[in-house]
Design a protein around this motif. Structure first.
Motif, PDB file in Angstrom:
ATOM      1  N   GLU A 131       0.829  -1.207   0.000  1.00 25.25           N
ATOM      2  CA  GLU A 131       0.000   0.000   0.000  1.00 25.25           C
ATOM      3  C   GLU A 131       0.860   1.251   0.000  1.00 25.25           C
ATOM      4  O   GLU A 131       0.575   2.228  -0.710  1.00 25.25           O
ATOM      5  N   ARG A 133       2.588   1.542  -3.484  1.00 28.32           N
ATOM      6  CA  ARG A 133       1.637   1.919  -4.539  1.00 28.32           C
ATOM      7  C   ARG A 133       1.288   3.404  -4.450  1.00 28.32           C
ATOM      8  O   ARG A 133       1.214   4.099  -5.470  1.00 28.32           O
ATOM      9  N   ALA A 152       4.123   0.378  -9.450  1.00 31.80           N
ATOM     10  CA  ALA A 152       3.219  -0.660  -9.928  1.00 31.80           C
ATOM     11  C   ALA A 152       3.424  -1.872  -9.028  1.00 31.80           C
ATOM     12  O   ALA A 152       4.563  -2.300  -8.801  1.00 31.80           O
ATOM     13  N   THR A 153       2.356  -2.413  -8.477  1.00 30.44           N
ATOM     14  CA  THR A 153       2.481  -3.490  -7.493  1.00 30.44           C
ATOM     15  C   THR A 153       1.825  -4.761  -7.997  1.00 30.44           C
ATOM     16  O   THR A 153       0.682  -4.750  -8.459  1.00 30.44           O
ATOM     17  N   HIS A 183      -5.225  -8.148  -3.790  1.00 35.86           N
ATOM     18  CA  HIS A 183      -5.730  -6.971  -4.523  1.00 35.86           C
ATOM     19  C   HIS A 183      -6.535  -6.048  -3.621  1.00 35.86           C
ATOM     20  O   HIS A 183      -6.932  -4.960  -4.068  1.00 35.86           O
ATOM     21  N   ASP A 202      -1.895  -4.027  -7.296  1.00 37.03           N
ATOM     22  CA  ASP A 202      -2.670  -3.780  -8.508  1.00 37.03           C
ATOM     23  C   ASP A 202      -3.037  -5.082  -9.206  1.00 37.03           C
ATOM     24  O   ASP A 202      -4.096  -5.197  -9.818  1.00 37.03           O
ATOM     25  N   VAL A 203      -2.133  -6.043  -9.147  1.00 38.95           N
ATOM     26  CA  VAL A 203      -2.293  -7.318  -9.838  1.00 38.95           C
ATOM     27  C   VAL A 203      -2.200  -8.440  -8.819  1.00 38.95           C
ATOM     28  O   VAL A 203      -1.309  -8.441  -7.955  1.00 38.95           O
ATOM     29  N   HIS A 257       5.455  -3.529 -17.065  1.00 36.69           N
ATOM     30  CA  HIS A 257       5.666  -2.428 -16.120  1.00 36.69           C
ATOM     31  C   HIS A 257       7.116  -1.967 -16.103  1.00 36.69           C
ATOM     32  O   HIS A 257       7.603  -1.452 -15.093  1.00 36.69           O
TER      33      HIS A 257
END
Length: 434
Positions: free
Chosen positions: A147, A150, A155-156, A173, A178-179, A225
């Motif tokens: 957290e 991000r 990009a996480t 998530h 993010d993924v 990414h």
């Protein structure tokens, strides 16, 4: 006119060269200012002795050994708990598992009521101690390192085993990623071969091996990414039960003999080979994408190697942690001492060694420092920033590390550990059994 044209040409080309030089300087300054990317590789149940660089003469791990040559390797690194979910929670939060109330690997069980009593008033008649009830999930109100990163523009991505909540609302998530690929409440994969029966992981072709699939997903994430800093957790299901490997790899290890006379399981050797191949492929992808120089890599395990299960008709133990005592589930060294390597080109001396005791609670504050980020307001951290050890800059001040395991851990082969707390200070380790 010819001389005038020549002067004008020189002026234009000189201006162009100056513009190009300025653009290059800006680009270099941006590259220097860009926060480094982070690749965090976590292996499940990998013992301290389960690779060649740490002393195994049975397992074949050329890619892990090569990573060690690029890294600082820690000889006295510890998981915060001898079991998986508590350690995973400690990595995500920088907190001792007991502070979170996550002291057993119960992340696959239904959530407890919000008013559950963590510590009952008295022990059950058959228990030697008052036994706490472990929380079964990582609460959403806890601040995770994902957290924080991000919010800072990273990009996480999370790929692999999570085991910090049975229900979807507590999956990666919803915890800063993010993924999320394959991250759910599963303690181990229902199958290492597709169909996997893992909800956040669509099945591949029949017979596809999960370590290969997770590697493919990780490489895809890196490619997608590459233009911005990323935080990628590749948390393999390997080498946790069920003990399943490619038949051809098992056959290759069938006649192998450990000169030390300790490790002898060809199924585990085959699983480790697939996991090691994954490491090699991901490192190769970083090189191919030009990301290696800007990426810090952490490689470690969530607890010691499993010595209590039995595998195959030969009834092999999954692995053997000798010369360390005992294994997964135990508060002795074999249950909590784990491999740890950290690579960061230009910042960490390749092939260096560190014998200072460190722990999984230390990754959160270390990654904050790597990213140049402050500690979030009101955020408690039990861990210490490892950068003074990794780079030789600054003063290392911590005095001791602790592990509180308030449960009696048993298995079909007998008791592994009584409820206990240990403290490691310098070369000494004190264990208090309850």
């Amino acid at each position: 006119m010819a001389n005038q044209s020549r002067r004008e040409f020189l002026q234009v080309t000189g201006l162009g060269a100056a513009v190009a030089l300025a653009a290059n300087l800006v680009k270099r300054a941006e590259a220097q200012a860009r926060r480094p990317s982070i690749l965090f590789i976590l292996i499940d149940d990998m013992g301290w002795m389960d690779s060649g660089v740490y002393g195994s003469q049975y397992y074949d791990t050329p890619n892990i050994d090569a990573l060690a040559q690029r890294s600082m390797r820690f000889t006295d690194a510890y998981s915060a708990n001898p079991l998986c979910s508590p350690t995973r929670a400690s990595i995500m939060t920088g907190l001792y598992p007991c502070r979170l109330g996550i002291t057993t690997p119960a992340g696959h069980l239904p959530p407890l009521p919000e008013d559950f009593e963590y510590l009952p008033d008295e022990a059950a008649p058959w228990e030697r101690t008052v036994k706490p009830e472990s929380r079964r999930l990582l609460p959403l109100e806890e601040v995770t390192i994902a957290e924080v990163l991000r919010e800072a523009g990273y990009a996480t991505g999370f790929i692999g085993k999570w085991h910090l909540g049975q229900t979807e609302e507590f999956w990666p998530h919803h915890q800063g990623f993010d993924v999320n690929i394959a991250g759910g409440g599963y303690p181990g994969p229902p199958s290492y071969f597709s169909p996997y029966h893992i909800e956040p992981l669509p099945d591949g072709p029949d017979g596809e091996y999960i370590a290969d699939r997770l590697t493919d997903e990780a490489i895809s994430f890196l490619g997608e990414h590459r233009e911005k800093p990323f935080f990628l957790c590749l948390w393999h299901y390997s080498i946790h039960a069920p003990y399943q490997a490619k038949d051809e790899y098992i056959a290759e290890h069938a006649d192998r003999v450990d000169p030390r006379g300790e490790q002898d399981n060809p199924v585990m050797a085959a699983m480790i080979r697939s996991m090691d191949e994954s490491i090699g492929r991901v490192l190769g992808a970083l090189d191919d994408l030009g990301l290696t120089d800007d990426t810090i890599i952490i490689f470690t395990s969530d607890n010691g190697g499993n010595e209590y299960d039995r595998v195959g008709e030969a009834q092999w133990t999954p692995t053997n942690n000798a010369p360390l005592r005992s294994g997964k589930g135990s508060i002795f060294e074999g249950g909590v001492r784990v491999p740890l390597m950290v690579s960061w080109p230009g910042r960490i001396e390749p092939g260096s060694l560190c014998d200072v005791p460190v722990m999984s609670i230390d990754f959160f504050p270390t990654l904050l420092q790597v990213a140049g980020l402050p500690v979030p307001p009101k955020k408690i951290l039990d861990g210490a920033d490892l950068m003074p050890l990794l780079t030789g800059g600054g003063e290392w001040r911590r005095d001791a590390i602790f592990c509180h395991m308030p449960h009696r851990v048993g298995s079909v082969t007998g008791p592994l550990s009584e409820a206990a707390t240990w403290v490691r200070q310098g070369d000494w380790k004190l264990i208090r059994f309850y």
